[in-house]
Design an enzyme around this catalytic site. Structure first.
Site, PDB file in Angstrom:
ATOM      1  CB  CYS A 337      -1.005   0.027   1.145  1.00 62.12           C
ATOM      2  SG  CYS A 337      -1.156  -1.467   2.081  1.00 62.12           S
ATOM      3  NE  ARG A 366       2.613  -8.758   5.691  1.00 58.81           N
ATOM      4  CZ  ARG A 366       1.315  -8.771   5.447  1.00 58.81           C
ATOM      5  NH1 ARG A 366       0.533  -9.562   6.148  1.00 58.81           N
ATOM      6  NH2 ARG A 366       0.803  -7.998   4.508  1.00 58.81           N
ATOM      7  CD  GLN A 384      -0.473  -8.553   0.391  1.00 63.97           C
ATOM      8  OE1 GLN A 384      -0.059  -7.464   0.008  1.00 63.97           O
ATOM      9  NE2 GLN A 384      -1.058  -8.724   1.559  1.00 63.97           N
ATOM     10  CG  ASP A 386      -2.204  -5.492  -2.386  1.00 64.90           C
ATOM     11  OD1 ASP A 386      -3.391  -5.393  -2.033  1.00 64.90           O
ATOM     12  OD2 ASP A 386      -1.248  -5.053  -1.721  1.00 64.90           O
ATOM     13  CG  HIS A 388      -3.868  -0.430  -2.431  1.00 64.71           C
ATOM     14  ND1 HIS A 388      -2.699  -1.050  -2.777  1.00 64.71           N
ATOM     15  CD2 HIS A 388      -4.166  -0.846  -1.173  1.00 64.71           C
ATOM     16  CE1 HIS A 388      -2.291  -1.792  -1.761  1.00 64.71           C
ATOM     17  NE2 HIS A 388      -3.160  -1.698  -0.786  1.00 64.71           N
ATOM     18  CE  LYS A 472     -10.947  -7.532   9.224  1.00 66.14           C
ATOM     19  NZ  LYS A 472      -9.761  -8.323   9.384  1.00 66.14           N
ATOM     20  CG  HIS A 518      -6.012  -1.875   1.921  1.00 72.99           C
ATOM     21  ND1 HIS A 518      -4.666  -1.630   1.901  1.00 72.99           N
ATOM     22  CD2 HIS A 518      -6.537  -0.966   2.770  1.00 72.99           C
ATOM     23  CE1 HIS A 518      -4.403  -0.616   2.716  1.00 72.99           C
ATOM     24  NE2 HIS A 518      -5.522  -0.195   3.243  1.00 72.99           N
TER      25      HIS A 518
HETATM   26 ZN   LIG Z   1      -3.069  -2.528   1.085  1.00 75.59          ZN
END
Ligand SMILES: [Zn+2]
Ligand SMILES: [Zn+2]
Length: 644
Positions: A337, A366, A384, A386, A388, A472, A518
């Site tokens: 992000c 991580r 991910q 991912d 945004h 979420k 997200h």
């Molecule tokens: Zn994010």
């Protein structure tokens, strides 16, 4: 008298001091027999807890997770009692219920507890359960609690008590065993009818590698023997589907101690499978107006200090990378992000530009403790799917609807028929915990609720489960053998736009903050592929299968024809190979079926003469003979149906 309100809205009056058990009994003796726990005013309690004021009440039978967790937590106490009798002087860490059962972390001192001892412990548990021991709650002062465990010589419990506040401490006793515990528990042990201790593992005290390694004993219990039998069948099936085992057999991924724990290596077949999934989603996203971006795997420490991720991941994750430049520090990115926020900021944005949707298959790192690593589902580096979405507050609902559509399309294509969505909202009694204005929160929460309702999702609402920065929506899927997995997530964020001072110019020429969403429908490629392997047992849908067809010549005389068939299939975009090993045809068929190849094509004299192939389909057997072109058409049609 007090008023008790039931989940259907019905209200009944009872004497003050009545218990959930009494109430169940007043409805029907049968219900009283089946009920295991109760929720009073939103809190799970035991059946014998007196109710002294007007309350809402839910009674839980085995089917409810609240009943199961009460049942299993009580079983961990029962196991502890058995252990204390079998291993005098044993010390106890923590013994919670988990999603499918319970565990207890114990320190048996000099002795070791091994798999071979589990049967003996199970038998003792069943013996004690039959004694119908009541679980008796007693509130104690902090001093008394510490005194009790100091005398007992259990330093682990003493350590736990020191972290508790006086006035909130309770003991539960069943039979000869007393535990420090918040509860709730079963009424008595007699409902525990079947016990299986499933495994033993090492676990550091409080999850800290510097502490002593305790022995963690996992188990599961049931109110009926039949339920245990069903569970064991399911476990057998789960073992066969274990993605770590299948990943190796199907040559999809591997791990190397030399590369490092928790860092998956995608093998060619796995990499291609993953690529097909990525391309599938890229296509969907392209139609949905997403714009691809690519960002580096590291970022300056400052970036993550700004985003707040340094506070969250910094000390507990991979440490900063230093360069020859004095004071320069980079972090492996724990999240994509912040990079995407910086892309948003590369130019001024107007209200007319929004929504802007940046998508990236972004790899993040991580640190997970080695004990937590598990195949592809818990790793230290993962990618991910991912994206945004930066939008105006009034666009939130529509964007949610669109993301839900993508998630549902993925589930449909990959045959996840059974799923629920969890809506996590804030705890409205505790508003100062959250950032963002009340007005924005209300807007976002109702956007999620309305969008979910419009899409007809089956949802559960969890109050207080929202992140501090926004509500979420998470999707839980049930796989082919009924296990639940958390997959995609959609999350509203008011925090990062604030921290990165993101802006757009409104119609009135004033500056506004966009809202950020997200979203990652797969979650991560690693986790999704793991779930997919376990869901399908490695029998991937045709469009994803690493190999769609294998050609088996009945003898080496037909190897040339078999090669011709493979070439023809390859030219028709079908992934095919030849198995020309000098083995009997029966053996080759069996082995390729085990490799889960969807189609097996047998060729011999008859087929060569007529330019045909004999087709066998995985799980269905003989499909007769057809021309290679017809076969290619058949496969390509089937694929089209699968991903339309
Ligand atoms: Zn994010
Ligand atoms: Zn307990």
């Amino acid at each position: 008298m007090i008023n008790i309100t039931f989940p259907d809205g019905g209200v009944r009056q009872y004497e003050k001091g009545t218990t959930p058990y009494d109430i169940a009994h007043s409805i029907s003796p049968r219900l009283a027999q089946d009920v295991l726990a109760a929720t009073v005013n939103g809190k799970v309690v035991e059946l014998g807890r007196p109710i002294n004021e007007d309350s809402t009440l839910m009674l839980h039978k085995w089917e409810d997770q609240q009943a199961k967790s009460t049942f299993w937590h009580s079983s961990s106490h029962l196991m502890a009692e058995a252990l204390e009798l079998l291993y005098p002087g044993i010390k106890f860490g923590i013994g919670p219920s988990i999603e499918t059962g319970f565990y207890y972390d114990v320190d048996p001192g000099e002795k070791a507890i091994t798999e071979a001892d589990l049967k003996r412990i199970e038998d003792k548990m069943l013996e004690l359960a039959r004694e119908k021991q009541n679980f008796v709650r007693r509130e104690v002062s902090k001093d008394e609690a510490i005194k009790t465990y100091t005398e007992k010589g259990d330093q682990y419990k003493c350590e736990l008590i020191r972290d508790l506040e006086d006035g909130t401490i309770s003991f539960y006793t069943n039979g000869s065993f007393t535990d420090l515990c918040r509860g709730p528990h079963l009424n008595d042990t007699s409902v525990i009818k079947a016990v299986k201790l499933t495994s033993i593992a090492g676990a550091y005290w409080r999850g800290n590698e510097k502490n002593k390694m305790l022995t963690r004993i996992y188990g599961v219990t049931f109110p009926q023997k039949k339920l245990l039998d069903e569970y064991l069948v399911l476990m057998e099936e789960a073992k066969k589907r274990d993605h770590r085992k299948l990943g190796k057999e199907l040559e999809l991924f591997a791990f190397s101690q030399r590369v490092g724990q928790g860092l998956p290596l995608w093998l060619p077949k796995g990499a291609q499978l993953r690529e097909r999934l990525e391309n599938f989603l890229k296509n969907v996203q392209k139609k949905g107006g997403y714009l691809p971006v690519i960002t580096p795997h590291i970022g300056q420490k400052e970036l993550y200090v700004t985003s707040g991720h340094y506070a969250k991941y910094g000390a507990d994750s991979f440490q900063p990378i230093h360069t020859p430049q004095e004071g320069e520090e980079f972090l492996l990115k724990p999240m994509n992000c912040p990079h995407h926020c910086e892309i948003y900021k590369t130019k001024p944005r107007s209200y007319k530009d929004l929504p802007i949707r940046f998508a990236e298959f972004g790899t993040v790192y991580r640190y997970e403790q080695s004990g937590e690593l598990h195949g592809l589902t818990r790793v230290r580096g993962f990618t991910q799917d991912d994206a945004h979405i930066f939008c105006r507050p009034d666009q939130l609902k529509e964007e949610f609807l669109k993301v839900i559509d993508i998630v549902l399309y993925i589930f449909k294509t990959l045959d996840f028929k059974d799923f629920t969505a969890q809506i996590s909202l804030r705890d409205s009694n505790n508003r100062e915990k959250y950032i963002g204005s009340d007005e924005n929160w209300e807007k976002a929460e109702s956007a999620i609720i309305e969008a979910s309702a419009e899409k007809g999702l089956s949802t559960v609402v969890e109050l207080g489960e929202a992140a501090f920065y926004g509500p979420k929506l998470d999707f839980m899927v049930k796989d082919a053998i009924g296990r639940k997995w958390q997959l995609g997530t959609i999350q509203v964020d008011y925090n990062l736009p604030e921290r990165f001072e993101l802006e757009y110019v409104g119609a009135d020429d004033k500056k506004y903050r966009p809202v950020m969403i997200h979203r990652a429908p797969f979650g991560s490629m690693e986790r999704f592929v793991a779930v997919l392997i376990e869901h399908t047992g490695g029998k991937f849908p045709l469009w994803l299968a690493p190999e769609q067809a294998v050609v088996l010549p009945v003898s080496e005389k037909y190897n040339d024809y078999a090669k011709k068939v493979v070439d023809l299939l390859t030219n028709n975009d079908i992934r095919a190979s030849i198995d020309d090993r000098n083995e009997t045809i029966g053996k080759k068929i069996r082995e390729n079926e085990l490799k889960r190849v969807p189609f097996i094509l047998v060729v011999g004299e008859k087929e060569e003469d007529s330019g045909m192939v004999s087709v066998r389909k995985q799980g269905e057997g003989d499909k007769g003979t057809m021309s290679v072109v017809d076969f290619a058409g058949l496969i390509n049609n089937e694929i089209k149906k699968q991903i339309e």
